[in-house]
Design a protein around this motif. Sequence first.
Motif, PDB file in Angstrom:
ATOM      1  N   LYS A   1      16.104  55.270  72.284  1.00  0.00           N
ATOM      2  CA  LYS A   1      17.084  54.464  71.600  1.00  0.00           C
ATOM      3  C   LYS A   1      16.332  53.987  70.243  1.00  0.00           C
ATOM      4  CE  LYS A   1      20.119  52.920  75.127  1.00  0.00           C
ATOM      5  NZ  LYS A   1      20.706  51.636  76.003  1.00  0.00           N
ATOM      6  N   GLU A   2      17.280  53.997  69.237  1.00  0.00           N
ATOM      7  CA  GLU A   2      16.746  53.474  67.669  1.00  0.00           C
ATOM      8  C   GLU A   2      16.664  51.886  67.849  1.00  0.00           C
ATOM      9  OE1 GLU A   2      18.992  55.340  64.770  1.00  0.00           O
ATOM     10  OE2 GLU A   2      17.422  57.006  64.735  1.00  0.00           O
ATOM     11  N   PHE A   3      15.841  51.276  67.038  1.00  0.00           N
ATOM     12  CA  PHE A   3      15.837  49.999  66.793  1.00  0.00           C
ATOM     13  C   PHE A   3      14.920  49.674  65.589  1.00  0.00           C
ATOM     14  CE2 PHE A   3      11.697  51.009  68.600  1.00  0.00           C
ATOM     15  CZ  PHE A   3      10.688  50.018  68.150  1.00  0.00           C
ATOM     16  N   TRP A   4      15.298  48.321  65.073  1.00  0.00           N
ATOM     17  CA  TRP A   4      14.854  48.072  63.669  1.00  0.00           C
ATOM     18  C   TRP A   4      13.453  47.310  64.066  1.00  0.00           C
ATOM     19  CZ3 TRP A   4      16.748  50.000  59.571  1.00  0.00           C
ATOM     20  CH2 TRP A   4      17.923  50.010  59.513  1.00  0.00           C
ATOM     21  N   SER A   5      12.480  47.939  63.451  1.00  0.00           N
ATOM     22  CA  SER A   5      10.967  47.586  63.622  1.00  0.00           C
ATOM     23  C   SER A   5      10.400  47.065  61.962  1.00  0.00           C
ATOM     24  CB  SER A   5      10.231  48.586  63.993  1.00  0.00           C
ATOM     25  OG  SER A   5       8.719  48.165  64.035  1.00  0.00           O
ATOM     26  N   CYS A   6       9.784  45.933  61.904  1.00  0.00           N
ATOM     27  CA  CYS A   6       8.892  45.579  60.833  1.00  0.00           C
ATOM     28  C   CYS A   6       8.206  46.667  60.159  1.00  0.00           C
ATOM     29  CB  CYS A   6       8.279  44.281  61.141  1.00  0.00           C
ATOM     30  SG  CYS A   6       7.471  43.566  59.389  1.00  0.00           S
ATOM     31  N   SER A   7       8.304  46.998  58.770  1.00  0.00           N
ATOM     32  CA  SER A   7       7.434  47.812  58.219  1.00  0.00           C
ATOM     33  C   SER A   7       5.902  47.375  58.236  1.00  0.00           C
ATOM     34  CB  SER A   7       7.760  48.124  56.889  1.00  0.00           C
ATOM     35  OG  SER A   7       7.958  46.795  56.173  1.00  0.00           O
ATOM     36  N   GLY A   8       5.647  46.217  58.445  1.00  0.00           N
ATOM     37  CA  GLY A   8       4.502  45.499  58.526  1.00  0.00           C
ATOM     38  C   GLY A   8       3.775  45.789  60.044  1.00  0.00           C
ATOM     39  N   PHE A   9       4.359  46.481  60.937  1.00  0.00           N
ATOM     40  CA  PHE A   9       3.752  46.759  62.152  1.00  0.00           C
ATOM     41  C   PHE A   9       2.638  47.448  61.884  1.00  0.00           C
ATOM     42  CE2 PHE A   9       3.138  49.119  65.876  1.00  0.00           C
ATOM     43  CZ  PHE A   9       3.157  48.353  67.016  1.00  0.00           C
ATOM     44  N   PRO A  10       1.397  47.182  62.680  1.00  0.00           N
ATOM     45  CA  PRO A  10       1.139  46.266  63.706  1.00  0.00           C
ATOM     46  C   PRO A  10       0.825  44.884  63.266  1.00  0.00           C
ATOM     47  CG  PRO A  10      -0.882  47.729  63.422  1.00  0.00           C
ATOM     48  CD  PRO A  10       0.063  48.031  62.464  1.00  0.00           C
ATOM     49  N   ASN A  11       0.505  44.487  62.227  1.00  0.00           N
ATOM     50  CA  ASN A  11       0.286  43.096  61.734  1.00  0.00           C
ATOM     51  C   ASN A  11       1.445  42.176  62.111  1.00  0.00           C
ATOM     52  OD1 ASN A  11      -2.200  43.750  60.862  1.00  0.00           O
ATOM     53  ND2 ASN A  11      -1.280  44.373  58.859  1.00  0.00           N
ATOM     54  N   CYS A  12       2.702  42.976  61.997  1.00  0.00           N
ATOM     55  CA  CYS A  12       4.037  41.800  62.477  1.00  0.00           C
ATOM     56  C   CYS A  12       4.637  42.848  63.298  1.00  0.00           C
ATOM     57  CB  CYS A  12       4.753  41.679  61.125  1.00  0.00           C
ATOM     58  SG  CYS A  12       6.313  40.888  61.409  1.00  0.00           S
ATOM     59  N   LYS A  13       5.014  42.145  64.465  1.00  0.00           N
ATOM     60  CA  LYS A  13       5.847  42.763  65.612  1.00  0.00           C
ATOM     61  C   LYS A  13       7.356  42.411  65.497  1.00  0.00           C
ATOM     62  CE  LYS A  13       1.835  43.555  68.494  1.00  0.00           C
ATOM     63  NZ  LYS A  13       0.741  43.262  67.241  1.00  0.00           N
ATOM     64  N   GLY A  14       7.917  42.020  64.413  1.00  0.00           N
ATOM     65  CA  GLY A  14       9.293  41.712  64.447  1.00  0.00           C
ATOM     66  C   GLY A  14      10.144  42.896  64.608  1.00  0.00           C
ATOM     67  N   THR A  15      11.239  42.573  65.535  1.00  0.00           N
ATOM     68  CA  THR A  15      12.118  43.912  65.916  1.00  0.00           C
ATOM     69  C   THR A  15      13.693  43.071  65.755  1.00  0.00           C
ATOM     70  OG1 THR A  15      11.882  43.411  68.269  1.00  0.00           O
ATOM     71  CG2 THR A  15      10.445  44.884  67.314  1.00  0.00           C
TER      72      THR A  15
END
Length: 246
Positions: free
Chosen positions: A228-242
């Motif tokens: 399944k698709e989800f939104w992930s922060c483009s700053g991953f792995p420094n930011c783990k926002g989803t």
Amino acid sequence: MEIAIFKYYWLDTWVFANVIQLATQDFCIRYLNLTNDPCGRLFDQMVMAARSVPANIAEGSSRHSTSRETEMKLIDVARASLAELTNDYLNWLLRYETTPWSTKSAECHAVNSVQLDTPDYKEDVLHLSSIHILKQKHKFDSWLNTGDSLVAANCLLILCNRLIMMLRRQIQSLLESFKAEGGFTEGLTAERLSYRQQQSVQANAPVCPLCGKPMIKRVTQKGINSGKEFWSCSGFPNCKGTLNIK
């Protein structure tokens, strides 16, 4: 006819390696014979070790844009081949009950004081680089062409050790560059991430609720939501926002 020209033609290490290869070939032809090398194995080993040095510098440098790690490994192989060749010249001196010139001797100082010229190939690189290599080799003729194998072996022993130090500095420089800039894989990852960020902006993607950076679509790899698709922060792995995709 178009000829492939590589940056290693301008490297002092590659020029020096060619000087040592040519001088080693001359040494083996002049001084190895059926009496001291009845099976020809020493001839083959010394010539191949000398060949390995410029060959690995060339191959490693040719991989500079795609794999810094491979480049460093191949240049280290060149350094190891030089160490092997150095031992052969040392053994040659010991066989004749003589020792290498002292680092404080006039002979050692004279050989070490010979400096390579700066390459100036202009547009005719293959032709002019060959002239350049031969010119650098002739700078050592007073030791290599005396007809005395012990003098030649001492000179080549110094040249091998000198190039080993040059290659160590080259590897260290590449390592520092790799630390600062990364390699080909890191470059591809950065380019891919930049592209996905641009695509996300164009697609009106949400911003990360944690840091405010644009988010990109990713696919869950494991668990019950696998695929399944989800939104992930483009700053991953420094930011783990989803965020879930509605």
